[in-house]
Design a protein around this motif. Structure first.
Motif, PDB file in Angstrom:
ATOM      1  N   ASN A  53    -110.982  30.930 -37.396  1.00  0.00           N
ATOM      2  CA  ASN A  53    -110.398  32.011 -37.736  1.00  0.00           C
ATOM      3  C   ASN A  53    -110.701  33.113 -36.404  1.00  0.00           C
ATOM      4  O   ASN A  53    -111.278  34.602 -36.097  1.00  0.00           O
ATOM      5  N   THR A  54    -111.542  32.436 -35.360  1.00  0.00           N
ATOM      6  CA  THR A  54    -112.334  33.595 -34.394  1.00  0.00           C
ATOM      7  C   THR A  54    -110.702  33.129 -33.463  1.00  0.00           C
ATOM      8  O   THR A  54    -111.529  31.920 -32.663  1.00  0.00           O
ATOM      9  N   ALA A  55    -111.167  34.440 -32.496  1.00  0.00           N
ATOM     10  CA  ALA A  55    -110.141  34.249 -31.374  1.00  0.00           C
ATOM     11  C   ALA A  55    -111.102  34.787 -29.913  1.00  0.00           C
ATOM     12  O   ALA A  55    -111.164  35.913 -30.176  1.00  0.00           O
ATOM     13  N   ILE A  56    -110.408  34.253 -29.211  1.00  0.00           N
ATOM     14  CA  ILE A  56    -111.554  35.350 -27.820  1.00  0.00           C
ATOM     15  C   ILE A  56    -109.840  35.592 -26.701  1.00  0.00           C
ATOM     16  O   ILE A  56    -109.597  34.102 -26.086  1.00  0.00           O
ATOM     17  N   PHE A  57    -110.126  36.918 -26.642  1.00  0.00           N
ATOM     18  CA  PHE A  57    -108.382  37.263 -25.996  1.00  0.00           C
ATOM     19  C   PHE A  57    -109.822  37.781 -24.243  1.00  0.00           C
ATOM     20  O   PHE A  57    -109.826  39.151 -24.805  1.00  0.00           O
ATOM     21  N   VAL A  58    -108.541  37.303 -23.357  1.00  0.00           N
ATOM     22  CA  VAL A  58    -109.429  38.507 -22.043  1.00  0.00           C
ATOM     23  C   VAL A  58    -108.169  38.912 -21.946  1.00  0.00           C
ATOM     24  O   VAL A  58    -107.086  38.530 -21.377  1.00  0.00           O
ATOM     25  N   GLY A  59    -108.155  40.001 -21.880  1.00  0.00           N
ATOM     26  CA  GLY A  59    -107.195  40.826 -20.825  1.00  0.00           C
ATOM     27  C   GLY A  59    -107.322  42.033 -19.428  1.00  0.00           C
ATOM     28  O   GLY A  59    -108.634  41.814 -19.750  1.00  0.00           O
ATOM     29  N   GLY A  60    -106.764  42.876 -19.425  1.00  0.00           N
ATOM     30  CA  GLY A  60    -107.243  43.868 -18.512  1.00  0.00           C
ATOM     31  C   GLY A  60    -105.658  43.861 -17.477  1.00  0.00           C
ATOM     32  O   GLY A  60    -105.286  43.494 -17.099  1.00  0.00           O
ATOM     33  N   SER A  61    -105.948  44.853 -16.937  1.00  0.00           N
ATOM     34  CA  SER A  61    -105.786  45.092 -16.014  1.00  0.00           C
ATOM     35  C   SER A  61    -105.005  44.110 -14.619  1.00  0.00           C
ATOM     36  O   SER A  61    -104.685  44.208 -13.863  1.00  0.00           O
ATOM     37  N   PHE A 110    -103.975  49.780 -24.865  1.00  0.00           N
ATOM     38  CA  PHE A 110    -102.997  48.652 -25.185  1.00  0.00           C
ATOM     39  C   PHE A 110    -103.678  47.538 -25.718  1.00  0.00           C
ATOM     40  O   PHE A 110    -102.731  47.309 -26.964  1.00  0.00           O
ATOM     41  N   ASP A 111    -104.936  46.592 -25.069  1.00  0.00           N
ATOM     42  CA  ASP A 111    -105.226  45.075 -25.673  1.00  0.00           C
ATOM     43  C   ASP A 111    -105.712  46.045 -27.559  1.00  0.00           C
ATOM     44  O   ASP A 111    -104.896  44.729 -28.070  1.00  0.00           O
ATOM     45  N   ARG A 112    -106.672  46.584 -27.666  1.00  0.00           N
ATOM     46  CA  ARG A 112    -106.743  46.834 -28.994  1.00  0.00           C
ATOM     47  C   ARG A 112    -105.487  47.066 -29.650  1.00  0.00           C
ATOM     48  O   ARG A 112    -105.452  46.902 -30.904  1.00  0.00           O
ATOM     49  N   VAL A 113    -104.770  47.849 -29.597  1.00  0.00           N
ATOM     50  CA  VAL A 113    -103.459  48.766 -30.226  1.00  0.00           C
ATOM     51  C   VAL A 113    -102.819  47.088 -30.733  1.00  0.00           C
ATOM     52  O   VAL A 113    -102.365  47.331 -31.819  1.00  0.00           O
ATOM     53  N   VAL A 114    -102.008  46.984 -29.960  1.00  0.00           N
ATOM     54  CA  VAL A 114    -101.895  45.290 -30.157  1.00  0.00           C
ATOM     55  C   VAL A 114    -102.264  44.368 -30.780  1.00  0.00           C
ATOM     56  O   VAL A 114    -101.645  43.839 -32.049  1.00  0.00           O
ATOM     57  N   GLY A 139    -109.389  38.203 -14.836  1.00  0.00           N
ATOM     58  CA  GLY A 139    -109.222  37.846 -15.854  1.00  0.00           C
ATOM     59  C   GLY A 139    -109.258  36.247 -16.233  1.00  0.00           C
ATOM     60  O   GLY A 139    -110.121  35.797 -16.878  1.00  0.00           O
ATOM     61  N   GLU A 140    -108.773  35.910 -15.151  1.00  0.00           N
ATOM     62  CA  GLU A 140    -108.369  34.709 -15.359  1.00  0.00           C
ATOM     63  C   GLU A 140    -109.852  34.454 -14.906  1.00  0.00           C
ATOM     64  O   GLU A 140    -110.191  32.462 -15.324  1.00  0.00           O
ATOM     65  N   ARG A 141    -110.816  34.517 -14.028  1.00  0.00           N
ATOM     66  CA  ARG A 141    -112.081  34.161 -13.892  1.00  0.00           C
ATOM     67  C   ARG A 141    -112.737  34.601 -14.643  1.00  0.00           C
ATOM     68  O   ARG A 141    -113.655  33.234 -14.952  1.00  0.00           O
ATOM     69  N   SER A 142    -112.801  34.914 -15.810  1.00  0.00           N
ATOM     70  CA  SER A 142    -114.039  35.614 -16.869  1.00  0.00           C
ATOM     71  C   SER A 142    -113.114  33.922 -17.953  1.00  0.00           C
ATOM     72  O   SER A 142    -114.032  33.979 -18.340  1.00  0.00           O
ATOM     73  N   SER A 143    -112.276  34.395 -18.015  1.00  0.00           N
ATOM     74  CA  SER A 143    -111.369  32.968 -19.115  1.00  0.00           C
ATOM     75  C   SER A 143    -111.941  31.790 -18.809  1.00  0.00           C
ATOM     76  O   SER A 143    -111.781  30.899 -20.050  1.00  0.00           O
TER      77      SER A 143
END
Length: 79
Positions: free
Chosen positions: A47-55, A5-9, A60-64
């Motif tokens: 131009n660099t973005a770091i997106f932390v997602g997941g279920s 889902f995150d990749r398609v978005v 995710g909050e701990r990793s971000s």
């Protein structure tokens, strides 16, 4: 496993390149962030973005948290 889902978005939003990693934890996120920011010249960092997602939102909050800290330290050092 990375979220399809995150990749398609991201693709639908028009990203040029997309790297997906699964199993990212607060203990190993630093290496990924360093790989993204230290291989680019300062003018390319916008131009660099770091997106932390997941279920698992809590994980995710701990990793971000460490990634936000690393990026803000690098941003301040360029000023």
């Amino acid at each position: 496993m990375p979220s399809s889902f995150d990749r398609v978005v991201a693709v639908d939003a028009g990203v040029d390149e997309l790297f997906s990693y699964g199993g990212v934890t607060p203990d190993n996120v630093e290496t990924l962030v360093h790989g993204a920011i230290f291989t680019r010249k300062p003018s390319d960092l916008v131009n660099t973005a770091i997106f932390v997602g997941g279920s698992n939102v809590a994980a995710g909050e701990r990793s971000s948290k460490p990634s936000r800290s690393l990026c803000s330290v690098h941003s301040r050092s360029r000023s």
